[in-house]
Scaffold this active site. Structure first.
Site: not given
Ligand code: PGA
Length: 249
Positions: A70, A135, A137, A142
């Site tokens: 992404d 959350n 995602h 999302e």
């Molecule tokens: P993080 O993010 O590794 O910074 O916790 C993971 C994500 O949001 O996919």
């Protein structure tokens, strides 16, 4: 849960080592592997461990091609906070190539669809590493993203933008949109390796593994894959029920 493996390790450091082991084993068996790679705090330790192994000659990544899963949309390539900046800083490996979507693409939807097509032309992803948001995602899919979602332009949640605010130096500078591979694209990878560390991920990990499969928790769709490994540290695994813990190695 037959096709789902859960591995629980003690802490973040052990998670980095184990993730690097899995990637190195795959690359040793397939030196021209095509990998899907996430950004975020979680994989940083694993990327550093891969660099150590590469620098010391224990692993050879010169034939490997990587695709970021992404990117933000509405920024310049290399701007602080973008995924291209992240990979330049944290993935210091002599790869054959690393591809990151262009955050400045004018027609972002068309751009990310062409990007997903380029992955298919390269033979598809042998292994896709993933992080998970608190959350639920996965990449920039999302809550609300469906099982059949494809590469597309998305609107980021406030929660996700806040998560990225420090890297962009303020929330106002975090783009409102991103481009992402869809859930269906991620499920086409031959293998998935989901990394999660820390208690702040425990709820999302529990819902993704043991809750119902639902668009509200996009990571819950990963159970539809035939070869998915959840690599968790103890804190991230702390909300799992006994059944999942017993199944874990
Ligand atoms: P993080 O993010 O590794 O910074 O916790 C993971 C994500 O949001 O996919």
């Amino acid at each position: 849960m037959q096709s789902m493996r859960i591995e629980i390790v003690t802490d973040e450091e052990a998670l980095a080592t184990r993730a690097a082991d899995i990637v190195c084993d795959l690359v040793a068996a397939n030196p021209k592997a095509v990998l899907g790679l996430p950004t975020g705090a979680t994989p940083v330790g694993a990327y550093f461990e891969l660099k150590l192994r590469s620098d010391s000659g224990r692993a050879d990544f010169s034939g490997v091609t990587a695709f970021a899963i992404d990117e933000f949309s509405g920024a310049r390539r290399g701007d602080a906070g973008t995924n291209s900046a992240f990979f330049r800083q944290h993935l210091r490996l002599p790869l054959r190539a690393i591809h990151v979507p262009n955050p400045a693409a004018e027609n972002a939807d068309e751009h990310i669809r062409a990007y997903a097509a380029a992955i298919r032309r390269a033979g598809g992803l042998e292994l896709c590493l993933l992080g998970i948001g608190a959350n639920g995602h996965i990449a920039f899919n999302e809550p609300g993203a469906g099982r059949d979602s494809r590469a597309r332009l998305v609107i980021l949640t406030q929660e996700t933008r806040e998560q990225h605010a420090p890297a962009f130096s303020s929330i106002a500078r975090v783009p409102a949109r991103g481009v992402t591979l869809g859930i269906a694209d991620l499920l086409e990878a031959r293998a998935l390796l989901v990394l999660a560390s820390g208690a702040q991920k425990a709820g999302a990990v529990g819902r993704a593994i043991e809750g119902e499969a639902t668009d509200n928790v996009p990571a819950s769709w990963l159970r539809e894959h035939g070869d998915v490994t959840w690599l968790l540290d103890e804190a991230a695994a702390s909300a799992l029920g006994e059944r999942a813990r017993l199944a874990a190695t």
